[in-house]
Write a protein that holds these residues in place. Structure first.
Motif, PDB file in Angstrom:
ATOM      1  N   HIS A  96       0.687  -1.263   0.105  1.00 18.47           N
ATOM      2  CA  HIS A  96       0.125   0.094   0.049  1.00 18.47           C
ATOM      3  C   HIS A  96       0.734   1.294  -0.114  1.00 18.47           C
ATOM      4  O   HIS A  96       0.741   2.126  -0.587  1.00 18.47           O
ATOM      5  CB  HIS A  96      -0.752   0.193   1.249  1.00 18.47           C
ATOM      6  CG  HIS A  96      -2.040   0.662   1.127  1.00 18.47           C
ATOM      7  ND1 HIS A  96      -3.172   0.897   1.887  1.00 18.47           N
ATOM      8  CD2 HIS A  96      -2.344   2.015   0.447  1.00 18.47           C
ATOM      9  CE1 HIS A  96      -3.993   1.534   1.629  1.00 18.47           C
ATOM     10  NE2 HIS A  96      -3.738   2.423   0.478  1.00 18.47           N
ATOM     11  N   LEU A  97       2.000   1.114   0.888  1.00 14.29           N
ATOM     12  CA  LEU A  97       2.930   2.395   0.869  1.00 14.29           C
ATOM     13  C   LEU A  97       3.583   2.479  -0.663  1.00 14.29           C
ATOM     14  O   LEU A  97       3.811   3.652  -1.094  1.00 14.29           O
ATOM     15  CB  LEU A  97       3.781   2.091   1.826  1.00 14.29           C
ATOM     16  CG  LEU A  97       4.924   3.153   1.882  1.00 14.29           C
ATOM     17  CD1 LEU A  97       4.161   4.546   2.212  1.00 14.29           C
ATOM     18  CD2 LEU A  97       6.008   2.804   2.978  1.00 14.29           C
ATOM     19  N   GLY A  98       3.822   1.241  -1.124  1.00  8.68           N
ATOM     20  CA  GLY A  98       4.437   1.415  -2.710  1.00  8.68           C
ATOM     21  C   GLY A  98       3.535   2.302  -3.436  1.00  8.68           C
ATOM     22  O   GLY A  98       3.999   3.002  -4.457  1.00  8.68           O
ATOM     23  N   ALA A  99       2.211   1.647  -3.409  1.00 13.96           N
ATOM     24  CA  ALA A  99       1.228   2.390  -4.333  1.00 13.96           C
ATOM     25  C   ALA A  99       1.003   3.866  -4.257  1.00 13.96           C
ATOM     26  O   ALA A  99       0.855   4.662  -5.160  1.00 13.96           O
ATOM     27  CB  ALA A  99      -0.235   1.789  -3.961  1.00 13.96           C
ATOM     28  N   ILE A 100       1.177   4.323  -2.879  1.00 17.12           N
ATOM     29  CA  ILE A 100       1.247   5.636  -2.795  1.00 17.12           C
ATOM     30  C   ILE A 100       2.288   6.429  -3.149  1.00 17.12           C
ATOM     31  O   ILE A 100       2.423   7.689  -3.870  1.00 17.12           O
ATOM     32  CB  ILE A 100       1.072   6.079  -1.324  1.00 17.12           C
ATOM     33  CG1 ILE A 100      -0.424   5.746  -0.497  1.00 17.12           C
ATOM     34  CG2 ILE A 100       1.189   7.552  -0.871  1.00 17.12           C
ATOM     35  CD1 ILE A 100      -0.719   5.797   0.511  1.00 17.12           C
ATOM     36  N   VAL A 101       3.501   5.759  -2.998  1.00 14.66           N
ATOM     37  CA  VAL A 101       4.699   6.398  -3.719  1.00 14.66           C
ATOM     38  C   VAL A 101       4.608   6.386  -5.308  1.00 14.66           C
ATOM     39  O   VAL A 101       4.960   7.381  -5.844  1.00 14.66           O
ATOM     40  CB  VAL A 101       5.853   5.428  -3.225  1.00 14.66           C
ATOM     41  CG1 VAL A 101       7.207   5.973  -3.866  1.00 14.66           C
ATOM     42  CG2 VAL A 101       6.308   5.581  -1.726  1.00 14.66           C
ATOM     43  N   ALA A 102       4.038   5.325  -5.720  1.00 13.83           N
ATOM     44  CA  ALA A 102       4.127   5.180  -7.160  1.00 13.83           C
ATOM     45  C   ALA A 102       3.113   6.317  -7.710  1.00 13.83           C
ATOM     46  O   ALA A 102       3.021   7.007  -8.515  1.00 13.83           O
ATOM     47  CB  ALA A 102       3.750   3.921  -7.582  1.00 13.83           C
ATOM     48  N   ARG A 103       2.045   6.492  -7.116  1.00 13.70           N
ATOM     49  CA  ARG A 103       1.064   7.677  -7.259  1.00 13.70           C
ATOM     50  C   ARG A 103       1.673   9.072  -6.965  1.00 13.70           C
ATOM     51  O   ARG A 103       1.309   9.783  -8.247  1.00 13.70           O
ATOM     52  CB  ARG A 103      -0.189   7.487  -6.413  1.00 13.70           C
ATOM     53  CG  ARG A 103      -1.286   8.575  -6.326  1.00 13.70           C
ATOM     54  CD  ARG A 103      -1.841   8.454  -7.901  1.00 13.70           C
ATOM     55  NE  ARG A 103      -3.145   9.472  -7.799  1.00 13.70           N
ATOM     56  CZ  ARG A 103      -3.921   9.586  -8.646  1.00 13.70           C
ATOM     57  NH1 ARG A 103      -4.270   8.526  -9.473  1.00 13.70           N
ATOM     58  NH2 ARG A 103      -4.787  10.313  -8.630  1.00 13.70           N
ATOM     59  N   GLY A 104       2.622   9.153  -6.124  1.00 12.70           N
ATOM     60  CA  GLY A 104       3.252  10.536  -6.184  1.00 12.70           C
ATOM     61  C   GLY A 104       4.199  10.628  -7.615  1.00 12.70           C
ATOM     62  O   GLY A 104       4.218  11.655  -7.956  1.00 12.70           O
ATOM     63  N   ILE A 105       4.818   9.433  -7.858  1.00 13.63           N
ATOM     64  CA  ILE A 105       5.805   9.681  -8.890  1.00 13.63           C
ATOM     65  C   ILE A 105       4.760  10.111 -10.209  1.00 13.63           C
ATOM     66  O   ILE A 105       5.315  10.827 -11.127  1.00 13.63           O
ATOM     67  CB  ILE A 105       6.408   8.476  -9.369  1.00 13.63           C
ATOM     68  CG1 ILE A 105       7.200   8.169  -8.137  1.00 13.63           C
ATOM     69  CG2 ILE A 105       7.101   8.403 -10.506  1.00 13.63           C
ATOM     70  CD1 ILE A 105       8.114   6.896  -8.087  1.00 13.63           C
ATOM     71  N   ALA A 106       3.344   9.269 -10.279  1.00 12.58           N
ATOM     72  CA  ALA A 106       2.775   9.568 -11.465  1.00 12.58           C
ATOM     73  C   ALA A 106       2.140  11.074 -11.484  1.00 12.58           C
ATOM     74  O   ALA A 106       2.006  11.747 -12.526  1.00 12.58           O
ATOM     75  CB  ALA A 106       1.403   8.571 -11.519  1.00 12.58           C
ATOM     76  N   ASP A 107       1.740  11.589 -10.290  1.00  7.36           N
ATOM     77  CA  ASP A 107       1.276  12.921 -10.078  1.00  7.36           C
ATOM     78  C   ASP A 107       2.406  13.933 -10.332  1.00  7.36           C
ATOM     79  O   ASP A 107       2.058  15.036 -10.764  1.00  7.36           O
ATOM     80  CB  ASP A 107       0.842  12.925  -8.647  1.00  7.36           C
ATOM     81  CG  ASP A 107      -0.617  12.521  -8.658  1.00  7.36           C
ATOM     82  OD1 ASP A 107      -1.278  12.284  -9.433  1.00  7.36           O
ATOM     83  OD2 ASP A 107      -1.014  12.269  -7.136  1.00  7.36           O
ATOM     84  N   GLN A 108       3.794  13.685  -9.810  1.00  5.69           N
ATOM     85  CA  GLN A 108       4.632  14.399 -10.160  1.00  5.69           C
ATOM     86  C   GLN A 108       4.631  15.532  -8.796  1.00  5.69           C
ATOM     87  O   GLN A 108       4.859  16.754  -8.880  1.00  5.69           O
ATOM     88  CB  GLN A 108       4.988  15.138 -11.232  1.00  5.69           C
ATOM     89  CG  GLN A 108       5.503  14.139 -12.340  1.00  5.69           C
ATOM     90  CD  GLN A 108       5.897  14.662 -13.727  1.00  5.69           C
ATOM     91  OE1 GLN A 108       5.498  15.947 -13.978  1.00  5.69           O
ATOM     92  NE2 GLN A 108       6.473  13.860 -14.493  1.00  5.69           N
ATOM     93  N   HIS A 109       3.730  15.093  -7.794  1.00  3.17           N
ATOM     94  CA  HIS A 109       3.780  15.974  -6.594  1.00  3.17           C
ATOM     95  C   HIS A 109       3.114  15.198  -5.373  1.00  3.17           C
ATOM     96  O   HIS A 109       2.980  13.785  -5.579  1.00  3.17           O
ATOM     97  CB  HIS A 109       2.812  17.219  -6.855  1.00  3.17           C
ATOM     98  CG  HIS A 109       1.301  16.720  -7.377  1.00  3.17           C
ATOM     99  ND1 HIS A 109       0.418  15.940  -6.358  1.00  3.17           N
ATOM    100  CD2 HIS A 109       0.588  16.722  -8.544  1.00  3.17           C
ATOM    101  CE1 HIS A 109      -0.900  15.786  -6.983  1.00  3.17           C
ATOM    102  NE2 HIS A 109      -0.730  16.341  -8.334  1.00  3.17           N
ATOM    103  N   TYR A 110       3.228  15.826  -4.257  1.00  2.00           N
ATOM    104  CA  TYR A 110       2.762  15.114  -2.994  1.00  2.00           C
ATOM    105  C   TYR A 110       1.344  14.632  -3.375  1.00  2.00           C
ATOM    106  O   TYR A 110       0.446  15.231  -3.602  1.00  2.00           O
ATOM    107  CB  TYR A 110       2.692  16.027  -1.982  1.00  2.00           C
ATOM    108  CG  TYR A 110       2.763  15.265  -0.685  1.00  2.00           C
ATOM    109  CD1 TYR A 110       3.594  14.414  -0.321  1.00  2.00           C
ATOM    110  CD2 TYR A 110       1.826  15.430   0.255  1.00  2.00           C
ATOM    111  CE1 TYR A 110       3.831  13.675   1.039  1.00  2.00           C
ATOM    112  CE2 TYR A 110       1.723  14.811   1.623  1.00  2.00           C
ATOM    113  CZ  TYR A 110       2.753  14.021   1.882  1.00  2.00           C
ATOM    114  OH  TYR A 110       2.770  13.262   3.111  1.00  2.00           O
ATOM    115  N   PRO A 111       1.067  13.034  -3.076  1.00  2.00           N
ATOM    116  CA  PRO A 111      -0.277  12.525  -3.451  1.00  2.00           C
ATOM    117  C   PRO A 111      -1.297  12.583  -2.524  1.00  2.00           C
ATOM    118  O   PRO A 111      -1.729  11.591  -1.961  1.00  2.00           O
ATOM    119  CB  PRO A 111       0.451  11.123  -3.773  1.00  2.00           C
ATOM    120  CG  PRO A 111       1.434  10.784  -2.876  1.00  2.00           C
ATOM    121  CD  PRO A 111       2.179  11.998  -2.752  1.00  2.00           C
ATOM    122  N   LEU A 112      -1.518  13.748  -2.394  1.00  5.93           N
ATOM    123  CA  LEU A 112      -2.850  13.938  -1.302  1.00  5.93           C
ATOM    124  C   LEU A 112      -3.480  15.128  -1.669  1.00  5.93           C
ATOM    125  O   LEU A 112      -3.789  16.305  -1.130  1.00  5.93           O
ATOM    126  CB  LEU A 112      -2.115  14.254  -0.004  1.00  5.93           C
ATOM    127  CG  LEU A 112      -2.009  13.126   0.962  1.00  5.93           C
ATOM    128  CD1 LEU A 112      -1.465  13.319   2.473  1.00  5.93           C
ATOM    129  CD2 LEU A 112      -3.317  12.279   1.233  1.00  5.93           C
TER     130      LEU A 112
END
Length: 329
Positions: A96-112
Motif C-alpha cells: 500500500h505504501l508502494g502504491a502511494i509512492v508510485a502515485r506520487g511519481i505519477a502525479d509528480q507532486h505530493y499524492p494528497l
C-alpha cells in the motif's frame, strides 16, 4: 475430529474443526499467489499510475485475507490465525505504501490532492495503526476483522472516487499541503481505531444488558472486557486528538497564507472544528467517572461520523473553498 480450544478472555471453550485449522499455513499462500498474479507483468515497463493501481489492489487483497484470518481468530482463539493475519497484513501495508509512492511519481507532486488519494492514505494509516496496537496490546487483535473491514471499505470508496494523475491546482501548490493534509490524514487514521473499539464496546454493552442470559452470550464471551475496550478507545483518541489539533492549526495558518484570513467558517473548517469539539468533549467526559463507558463510546462514535462528514460529505456535496479536493474528473 474436532479440537477444543480455550478462550483466554472468558474462560469458555470453543470447538474448531482440526482439519480446517491445520490448513492455515497453506491458506497463507493463497493471497500471496494472487498478488503475484496481479503483479506478474514486467514492472519496469508499467506506467507509475498503473503500477500504483496494481499495488493498491494487491494491498486490498491482502487486507481482505487478513480480515478473514482475524475473524477466524475471533471465533476460535487460535493464535496461529492471529499470526496469519499479521503475516498477510504487514506485507499489505508495504504494498500500500508502494502504491502511494508510485502515485506520487505519477502525479509528480505530493499524492494528497483528491478524494482517491485521501482515502488511500487514510486506509493505510488506519491499518498501520491497527498493526502497531495489536503488537503492543495483543488483545486488540480481536478487533482485527472490523478494523480491516473499515479500511477495505475506505479503499473501495476511494477507488469509486478515482481521479487520474493531474497537476496540482494553484491553491494546493504550497508546502503546507504536506504539513496540514498529512497531519489530518494521520489523525483520522488513528481515530479509525478508536471508532472500532468504541463500536465493539457498544456491541458488548448491549449484549450484557439483554434480558435473556443466553442472548448475545457468544459475542459477550468472545469480546474483550468493557474496561479493555474503553481503555483502547481512550488511548487511540489520546494520540489522535493532538495531531488533529495540530492539523487544524496548520490549516488555519495555510488559510492565512492562501486567502488572507485565519478562519472564514468555510464548511470544511466548520466541520473540522466540530470534530475537534466532539473529541475534546470525549476527553473531558472520560475524566468523569459517571460519564465513562457507554456515553463516551457514543461520543467517540459521533466523532468518527464527524470525520467522515469532514472528509467526504463536505468535499463531495457542499460547495466551499475546499471543493477542489473532489478532483477534476
Amino acid at each position: 475430529m474436532a479440537k477444543a480450544t480455550a478462550d483466554p478472555v472468558a474462560g469458555t471453550t470453543f470447538v474448531a474443526p482440526r482439519q480446517a485449522l491445520a490448513l492455515w499455513p497453506v491458506l497463507a499462500l493463497i493471497p500471496y499467489a494472487l498478488v503475484l498474479w496481479i503483479l506478474h507483468g514486467d514492472l519496469g515497463g508499467v506506467r507509475p499510475a498503473d503500477l500504483s493501481l496494481q499495488l493498491y489492489f494487491s494491498a486490498m487483497l491482502l487486507y481482505l485475507a487478513g480480515m478473514l484470518a482475524y475473524f477466524i481468530y475471533f471465533a476460535y482463539r487460535r493464535e496461529s490465525f492471529r499470526w496469519l493475519g499479521l503475516a498477510v497484513v504487514i506485507p499489505g501495508v508495504a504494498l500500500h505504501l508502494g502504491a502511494i509512492v508510485a502515485r506520487g511519481i505519477a502525479d509528480q507532486h505530493y499524492p494528497l490532492a483528491n478524494m482517491y488519494e485521501y482515502s488511500s492514505m487514510l486506509a493505510l494509516v488506519a491499518v498501520a495503526v491497527f498493526v502497531l496496537m495489536s503488537l503492543r496490546y495483543p488483545v486488540a487483535a480481536l478487533a482485527g476483522g472490523p478494523a480491516l473491514f473499515v479500511a477495505v471499505t475506505l479503499m473501495g470508496i476511494g477507488f469509486g472516487l478515482y481521479q487520474s494523475p493531474e497537476p496540482l491546482v494553484p491553491a494546493l501548490q504550497s508546502y503546507w499541503l504536506k504539513i496540514h493534509v498529512t497531519s489530518m490524514m494521520t489523525a483520522s487514521g488513528i481515530l479509525v481505531s478508536s471508532f472500532v473499539f468504541a463500536a465493539l464496546y457498544l456491541v458488548k454493552d448491549r449484549s450484557l444488558r439483554r434480558v435473556s442470559a443466553a442472548a448475545g452470550s457468544a459475542v459477550r464471551s468472545r469480546l474483550p472486557s468493557l474496561e479493555t475496550l474503553d481503555r483502547l478507545t481512550y488511548r487511540a483518541i489520546l494520540v489522535g486528538f493532538p495531531i488533529w489539533t495540530f492539523g487544524t492549526i496548520a490549516g488555519a495558518i495555510w488559510g492565512e497564507h492562501a486567502w488572507g484570513r485565519w478562519w472564514g467558517w468555510d464548511p470544511k473548517e466548520t466541520w473540522a472544528a466540530i470534530t475537534w469539539m466532539i473529541y475534546a468533549i470525549y476527553l473531558h467526559a472520560h475524566g468523569m467517572r459517571a460519564w465513562r463507558g457507554r456515553r463516551t463510546a457514543w461520543i467517540a462514535t459521533a466523532g468518527f461520523v464527524s470525520i467522515l462528514v469532514t472528509l467526504y460529505a463536505v468535499n463531495l456535496w457542499i460547495v466551499g473553498l475546499h471543493s477542489y479536493a473532489r478532483g477534476a474528473g
